[in-house]
Write an enzyme that holds these catalytic residues in place. Structure first.
Site, PDB file in Angstrom:
ATOM      1  N   GLY A 136     -10.241  -8.512  -0.827  1.00 18.86           N
ATOM      2  CA  GLY A 136      -9.038  -8.982  -0.145  1.00 18.86           C
ATOM      3  C   GLY A 136      -8.645 -10.416  -0.440  1.00 18.86           C
TER       4      GLY A 136
ATOM      5  NE  ARG B  61      -4.146  -1.739   1.915  1.00 17.90           N
ATOM      6  CZ  ARG B  61      -5.018  -2.155   2.793  1.00 17.90           C
ATOM      7  NH1 ARG B  61      -4.859  -1.874   4.072  1.00 17.90           N
ATOM      8  NH2 ARG B  61      -6.073  -2.847   2.432  1.00 17.90           N
TER       9      ARG B  61
ATOM     10  N   GLY C  85     -14.043  -3.810   0.418  1.00 20.53           N
ATOM     11  CA  GLY C  85     -15.416  -3.312   0.553  1.00 20.53           C
ATOM     12  C   GLY C  85     -15.726  -2.235  -0.473  1.00 20.53           C
TER      13      GLY C  85
ATOM     14  CE  LYS D 290     -21.770 -14.840   7.190  1.00 19.69           C
ATOM     15  NZ  LYS D 290     -21.844 -13.801   8.212  1.00 19.69           N
TER      16      LYS D 290
HETATM   17  P1  AMP Z   1     -15.443 -13.381   1.291  1.00 22.82           P
HETATM   18  O1  AMP Z   1     -14.733 -12.550   2.297  1.00 22.82           O
HETATM   19  O2  AMP Z   1     -16.921 -13.283   1.326  1.00 22.82           O
HETATM   20  O3  AMP Z   1     -14.870 -13.202  -0.111  1.00 22.82           O
HETATM   21  O4  AMP Z   1     -15.181 -14.884   1.703  1.00 22.82           O
HETATM   22  C1  AMP Z   1     -13.904 -15.467   1.669  1.00 22.82           C
HETATM   23  C2  AMP Z   1     -13.917 -16.690   2.500  1.00 22.82           C
HETATM   24  O5  AMP Z   1     -14.883 -17.605   2.042  1.00 22.82           O
HETATM   25  C3  AMP Z   1     -12.603 -17.428   2.462  1.00 22.82           C
HETATM   26  O6  AMP Z   1     -11.979 -17.301   3.707  1.00 22.82           O
HETATM   27  C4  AMP Z   1     -12.983 -18.861   2.154  1.00 22.82           C
HETATM   28  O7  AMP Z   1     -12.326 -19.786   2.984  1.00 22.82           O
HETATM   29  C5  AMP Z   1     -14.468 -18.889   2.416  1.00 22.82           C
HETATM   30  N1  AMP Z   1     -15.139 -19.915   1.605  1.00 22.82           N
HETATM   31  C6  AMP Z   1     -15.063 -20.077   0.284  1.00 22.82           C
HETATM   32  N2  AMP Z   1     -15.768 -21.151  -0.102  1.00 22.82           N
HETATM   33  C7  AMP Z   1     -16.296 -21.690   0.996  1.00 22.82           C
HETATM   34  C8  AMP Z   1     -17.127 -22.846   1.241  1.00 22.82           C
HETATM   35  N3  AMP Z   1     -17.512 -23.626   0.257  1.00 22.82           N
HETATM   36  N4  AMP Z   1     -17.482 -23.089   2.514  1.00 22.82           N
HETATM   37  C9  AMP Z   1     -17.081 -22.289   3.501  1.00 22.82           C
HETATM   38  N5  AMP Z   1     -16.303 -21.206   3.346  1.00 22.82           N
HETATM   39  C10 AMP Z   1     -15.919 -20.899   2.106  1.00 22.82           C
END
Ligand code: AMP
Length: 396
Positions: free
Chosen positions: A353, A38, A376, A200
């Protein structure tokens, strides 16, 4: 088309530039910087201002000190690294506002670089307090925003100061984010494909809905795919599902069908009983994941399917991993998508990230056209097509 004034549109000779940067860098316990990406990212803007005969006053946040002075969140450790990278001595002031700071900066000579202490040591920063904004604005002659990663926040240094201190322009890092956004969404070379993953649905639901207005195809992987799969009536075992999102997920797929936007979901996945490094894994169809297992990565047939879709794309925007890529048994899906993007002829843009971490882990960063510096902010930019910190800058 989003067009904002840039450094090249203004006169910097003899001017003091207040430059909002994002120096929210990771520090280890001893105050050592563990990743200076950064800081490096802001060097073109700083050097350009100096070369144009101006001086630079850098402002940033670090961590969440909640309006109090917290020594472990001081920006002081950054001065040494910045001085080394710029090959000149950077002055550090132990506050960002106040008479002492203003007096010191009044006499600032062209060629000088000063870093001020953490903005968030004052509650006025997060509260977007007008008086705090006025104090910051009084320190300089022009405002430059080079902190895309914080431009979704309505904080004093992001929106309050540029409303007062004019001209208010984009630095080179910010400009690049805007340019690539325009390339992807204002005048994209089609087909434009969005690929989304991560944990999520609820985090990204609005982004998915708004992308539906812009893209030609959508690919969903990662943990959030299971909410969609369950909404289709599939048996997803113990996979991550947000029950309260099922209806919305079904609506989204219905809308995609109505709009004629192909909506790709995993057809198979890597399943296991536990999220562990040594977990026993099996490949199972997405329709029938065993009751005691969860899907933790996309399977080989899905990798082939997604790759075929991506290979036909001319523009690709990616956010979110395809599986729990932090653990080797569940990383193949994400890493193979990285490979596909790295070898793609399409314009490839990614952000968020975790996506960024996955690309760095495979050593493919150079082969991606643009990796956004925002997490974000990137998602919100995709959703809204604008951000408060960008809106606050002067139109070109
Ligand atoms: P995000 O911050 O929403 O992009 O989520 C990233 C996180 O989602 C990572 O730490 C992954 O380990 C988790 N992730 C990805 N696929 C899965 C899955 N099938 N089940 C549980 N966690 C997941």
């Amino acid at each position: 088309m989003l067009r904002k004034k840039t450094l090249e549109d203004i006169d910097l000779k003899g001017k003091r530039a207040l430059v909002r940067v994002d120096y929210n860098v990771p520090l280890n316990g001893e105050g050592n910087i563990t990743d200076d990406t950064r800081i490096r990212a802001t060097l073109p803007t700083i050097n350009y201002i100096l070369d144009s005969g101006g001086s630079v006053i850098l402002i940033s946040h670090l961590g969440r000190p909640k309006g109090k002075s917290v020594p472990s969140m001081s920006l002081a450790p950054i001065v040494r690294r910045l001085s080394r990278l710029l090959r000149l001595e950077v002055l550090f002031l132990s506050d960002c506002v106040g008479d002492g700071v203003r007096q010191t900066l009044e006499g600032l000579q062209p060629g000088a670089v000063v870093l001020l202490e953490n903005l968030r040591f004052h509650s006025g920063e997060i509260e977007n307090d007008p008086d705090f904004s006025r104090q910051l604005a009084s320190l300089a002659d022009v405002y430059v925003d080079d902190a895309f990663a914080t431009s979704h926040r309505e904080h004093a240094s992001v929106v309050g100061v540029p409303a007062i201190l004019k001209p208010a322009v984009a630095g080179f890092l910010m400009q690049k984010e805007i340019d690539y956004f325009n390339m992807a969404f204002t005048e994209p070379v089609r087909p434009l494909v969005a690929i989304l993953g991560g944990a999520k649905v609820s985090d990204k639901i609005k982004t998915i809905m708004s992308l539906m207005e812009k893209v030609d195809k959508i690919i969903i992987g990662g943990g959030m795919a299971f909410t969609f799969l369950k909404a289709l009536g599939y048996r997803v075992g113990k996979s991550l599902v947000e029950e309260d999102m099922l209806e919305l997920a079904a609506d989204i797929m219905g809308e995609a069908r109505l709009k004629g936007i192909p909506f790709y979901l995993p057809v198979d996945c890597i399943a296991a009983n536990a999220i562990e490094k040594k977990a026993q894994t099996t490949v199972v169809p997405a329709q029938e994941i065993p009751e005691d297992k969860m899907g933790l990565d996309i399977g080989p047939a899905t990798v082939t399917l997604f790759n075929e879709v991506l290979n036909l794309a001319k523009t690709i925007v990616w956010n979110g991993p395809m599986g729990v890529f932090e653990l080797p048994p569940f990383s193949k899906g994400t890493f193979s998508i990285v490979e596909t993007l790295a070898n793609s002829q399409a314009l490839t843009i990614l952000g968020g990230g975790d996506t960024d971490v996955a690309v760095h882990a495979t050593g493919n960063s150079d082969k991606i056209d643009y990796i956004s510096t925002g997490g974000g902010a990137f998602l919100l930019f995709l959703e809204k097509g604008e951000l408060p910190g960008i809106n606050a800058l002067d139109d070109a």
